[in-house]
Design a protein around this motif. Structure first.
Motif, PDB file in Angstrom:
ATOM      1  N   PHE A 132       0.830  -1.214   0.000  1.00  0.00           N
ATOM      2  CA  PHE A 132       0.000   0.000   0.000  1.00  0.00           C
ATOM      3  C   PHE A 132       0.862   1.261   0.000  1.00  0.00           C
ATOM      4  N   GLY A 133       0.285   2.375  -0.407  1.00  0.00           N
ATOM      5  CA  GLY A 133       0.973   3.661  -0.383  1.00  0.00           C
ATOM      6  C   GLY A 133       0.884   4.276   1.006  1.00  0.00           C
ATOM      7  N   ARG A 134       2.041   4.716   1.529  1.00  0.00           N
ATOM      8  CA  ARG A 134       2.062   5.305   2.872  1.00  0.00           C
ATOM      9  C   ARG A 134       1.741   6.796   2.824  1.00  0.00           C
ATOM     10  N   LYS A 135       1.571   7.368   4.025  1.00  0.00           N
ATOM     11  CA  LYS A 135       1.220   8.795   4.111  1.00  0.00           C
ATOM     12  C   LYS A 135       2.320   9.693   3.576  1.00  0.00           C
ATOM     13  N   ASP A 136       3.585   9.204   3.611  1.00  0.00           N
ATOM     14  CA  ASP A 136       4.684  10.009   3.076  1.00  0.00           C
ATOM     15  C   ASP A 136       4.786   9.874   1.555  1.00  0.00           C
ATOM     16  N   GLY A 182      -7.912   4.932  -5.415  1.00  0.00           N
ATOM     17  CA  GLY A 182      -7.556   4.828  -4.005  1.00  0.00           C
ATOM     18  C   GLY A 182      -6.367   3.920  -3.770  1.00  0.00           C
ATOM     19  N   ASN A 183      -6.144   3.590  -2.521  1.00  0.00           N
ATOM     20  CA  ASN A 183      -4.988   2.793  -2.122  1.00  0.00           C
ATOM     21  C   ASN A 183      -5.235   1.304  -2.383  1.00  0.00           C
ATOM     22  N   ARG A 184      -4.162   0.521  -2.246  1.00  0.00           N
ATOM     23  CA  ARG A 184      -4.291  -0.935  -2.410  1.00  0.00           C
ATOM     24  C   ARG A 184      -4.853  -1.524  -1.106  1.00  0.00           C
ATOM     25  N   ILE A 185      -6.099  -1.929  -1.148  1.00  0.00           N
ATOM     26  CA  ILE A 185      -6.762  -2.418   0.059  1.00  0.00           C
ATOM     27  C   ILE A 185      -6.363  -3.854   0.408  1.00  0.00           C
ATOM     28  N   ALA A 186      -6.077  -4.649  -0.630  1.00  0.00           N
ATOM     29  CA  ALA A 186      -5.775  -6.066  -0.377  1.00  0.00           C
ATOM     30  C   ALA A 186      -4.865  -6.620  -1.469  1.00  0.00           C
ATOM     31  N   PHE A 238      -4.005 -14.582   0.542  1.00  0.00           N
ATOM     32  CA  PHE A 238      -4.755 -13.324   0.517  1.00  0.00           C
ATOM     33  C   PHE A 238      -4.653 -12.628   1.867  1.00  0.00           C
ATOM     34  N   TRP A 239      -4.479 -11.288   1.818  1.00  0.00           N
ATOM     35  CA  TRP A 239      -4.499 -10.502   3.057  1.00  0.00           C
ATOM     36  C   TRP A 239      -4.918  -9.068   2.736  1.00  0.00           C
ATOM     37  N   TYR A 240      -5.394  -8.385   3.778  1.00  0.00           N
ATOM     38  CA  TYR A 240      -5.746  -6.964   3.653  1.00  0.00           C
ATOM     39  C   TYR A 240      -4.536  -6.112   4.011  1.00  0.00           C
ATOM     40  N   ASN A 241      -4.243  -5.128   3.173  1.00  0.00           N
ATOM     41  CA  ASN A 241      -3.149  -4.190   3.440  1.00  0.00           C
ATOM     42  C   ASN A 241      -3.597  -3.006   4.292  1.00  0.00           C
ATOM     43  N   LEU A 242      -4.907  -2.735   4.269  1.00  0.00           N
ATOM     44  CA  LEU A 242      -5.456  -1.582   4.994  1.00  0.00           C
ATOM     45  C   LEU A 242      -6.439  -2.055   6.056  1.00  0.00           C
ATOM     46  N   TYR A 243      -6.491  -1.307   7.146  1.00  0.00           N
ATOM     47  CA  TYR A 243      -7.555  -1.511   8.136  1.00  0.00           C
ATOM     48  C   TYR A 243      -8.870  -1.025   7.519  1.00  0.00           C
TER      49      TYR A 243
END
Length: 538
Positions: free
Chosen positions: A436-440, A451-455, A488-493
């Motif tokens: 996923f893309g970080r805040k920085d 949007g971001n990479r959710i999973a 499979f996993w989620y990258n974002l909460y």
């Protein structure tokens, strides 16, 4: 929870000026084997043509040898026969000219023409250097000694394959030279020492001698702060070549430095030795978790406690009674509890995986990473593989896999990235990273507008004999490749915040050929499929 012998045209191999990055994909390297096989066939045809030509010349020479031996016994009597006199005139005027033409006939044209055509597809210097660095990366990651690599006796290898996979003195020397050119004196010492050891055991070399190897050895150990060993190697060199100019100069310098060092108090000397050791063992590294990463790749440091193990289960999964899976549910296995990482078994057929590889292979290019500073994709030394992107419209199999991912995960894949297919090369790896893309990285994936990479969905399309695990460095988890299974996993909460526990890596492939395909699923389209949470880490 579930090299190396040198062949006749070696000197031509590295003249190609185009960068192919062959070493980054085993799939592309297999093509080189068939190219080499074709060249060997052409070379053998050339050898047969040369042998046929030489056989004709030999027969003519043998016949004339007998004739001239008899003729010179009584030259006048021999030439007194008119036939002999005629034939002498004919031989010298005609037949020797024909022999000259035969000797000058070049039968190498076909071979040289074939070689010239194929050379444009040969690996270049960068490929050889990349392959050498990959071997050293495997050596470090899996804590292999040089002798194990040189004899081909790697973990997971068979005795049959090991017989073909040995390194010569020249190979070891070349590996040492690559390390030396990178100012990597640690690996220079290891590989030069291995080359010297094989020479001492009676192996011969066509390109290097003990004097040259000892010269490299003495300098590499000196650079690591080991004066006594540097002096020892220099003395051994001078025993073999007393006139060696550089070694004579080094001998005096090392002796002076050693005498100077001995004046220092023993306590300080011990402290300095400790510092030298630390400098050797822990060089500056851009990857702070390298030790943990490499331990996990070796199967060490995995935090799978009995308590955690008791929370991991296998089950038949129908994704809340999805119509496709009510009668035929999929096999789901927990690989980790938090973050939740699951594996789906027998999820894609052999036929479909082969079709994906077939579609991807002609389009494989050096894999890229997202540069947080420029926002663009670029190649990186920490990702050694080739990848291709397959759109759903390109083949029914790709569309079928996309639909499968949506049905199993319950997430919308219409806003996901295309299916990425990757084939790892020699020592192929992808060092620890986040999907996923970080805040920085404020511009990460902005151009996609999804949007971001959710999973992440990761499908293993081959088994791997040794190495190649997917490891999660923050949580201490390791997932081994198993053909036909997907992880499979989620990258974002659910809140949309990045889950930093999902930092993961693809370990170097020690033995085998690793093919994977992955799908990065994005946030847009998931609003009613995975509802948002107000709690940041929910």
């Amino acid at each position: 929870m579930a090299l190396c012998g040198w062949w006749l045209i070696h000197f031509l191999v590295f003249t190609s000026c185009s960068a192919h990055d062959f070493f980054t994909s085993i799939g592309h390297m297999t093509d080189l084997l068939f190219t080499e096989k074709d060249l060997v066939t052409s070379l053998k045809d050339y050898i047969r043509a040369e042998e046929s030509k030489l056989e004709q010349i030999k027969k003519w020479a043998d016949k004339l040898d007998v004739l001239s031996a008899a003729a010179t016994q009584d030259p006048e009597g021999f030439l007194g026969h008119p036939v002999n006199a005629f034939k002498l005139m004919k031989r010298l005027n005609t037949e020797w000219g024909e022999l000259e033409s035969l000797v000058l006939t070049d039968v190498s044209d076909v071979f040289i023409s074939n070689l010239t055509i194929q050379r444009q597809y040969f690996p270049n210097d960068d490929d050889q250097t990349g392959a050498a660095k990959a071997l050293m990366r495997l050596q470090d990651t899996y804590q292999l000694d040089t002798n194990a690599i040189s004899t081909g006796e790697l973990p997971g290898s068979s005795s049959t394959s090991s017989a073909w996979s040995t390194l010569t003195v020249d190979d070891c020397y070349d590996l040492g030279k690559v390390a030396y050119s990178e100012a990597d004196y640690y690996h220079t010492e290891l590989w030069m020492a291995q080359a010297l050891r094989q020479l001492d055991q009676g192996e011969t070399s066509r390109a290097v001698d003990a004097v040259t190897i000892l010269d490299y050895l003495s300098y590499s150990v000196y650079q690591q702060g080991e004066l006594e060993r540097a002096l020892e190697f220099t003395r051994r060199l001078l025993d073999l070549d007393p006139t060696h100019q550089r070694a004579n100069g080094n001998l005096k310098y090392f002796e002076y430095q050693l005498a100077k060092q001995k004046k220092v108090e023993k306590v300080e000397e011990k402290e300095e030795e400790s510092k030298v050791r630390q400098r050797r063992e822990s060089k500056d590294d851009y990857l702070p978790e390298r030790k943990k990463y490499e331990q996990l790749c070796r199967g060490q440091g995995i935090k799978l406690t009995p308590r955690r193990q008791s929370r991991l289960f296998c089950r038949y999964y129908d994704n809340n009674r999805h119509p496709r899976y009510v009668i035929g549910p999929v096999q789901q296995e927990d690989e980790w509890d938090s973050p939740h990482i699951v594996r789906y078994h027998n999820i894609v057929s052999e036929k479909d995986m082969e079709k994906v590889k077939e579609l991807a292979k002609p389009r494989l290019r050096r894999a890229t990473v997202h540069d947080p500073h420029t926002g663009k994709l670029t190649t990186a030394h920490y990702r050694v593989s080739k990848s291709a992107w397959l759109g759903a419209y390109e083949h029914p199999v790709v569309d079928k896999i996309n639909q499968l991912i949506e049905d199993v995960t319950g997430l919308n894949v219409k806003t996901a990235e295309d299916l990425q297919v990757a084939n790892y090369g020699l020592g192929g790896q992808y060092e620890p990273h986040f999907d996923f893309g970080r805040k920085d990285e404020p511009d990460a994936f902005e151009e996609l507008g999804t949007g971001n990479r959710i999973a992440t969905w990761l499908l293993y399309m081959t088994d791997v004999q040794a190495g190649g695990a997917t490891v999660f460095t923050d949580i201490g988890a390791a997932v081994k490749p198993k053909k036909g299974t997907a992880v499979f996993w989620y990258n974002l909460y659910p809140s949309g915040e990045g889950d930093y526990r999902t930092r993961h890596a693809a370990c170097p492939v020690l033995l085998g050929n690793k093919w994977v395909s992955n799908k990065w699923i994005h946030e847009r389209g998931q609003e009613f499929r995975r509802r948002c949470s107000l709690n940041e880490t929910d």
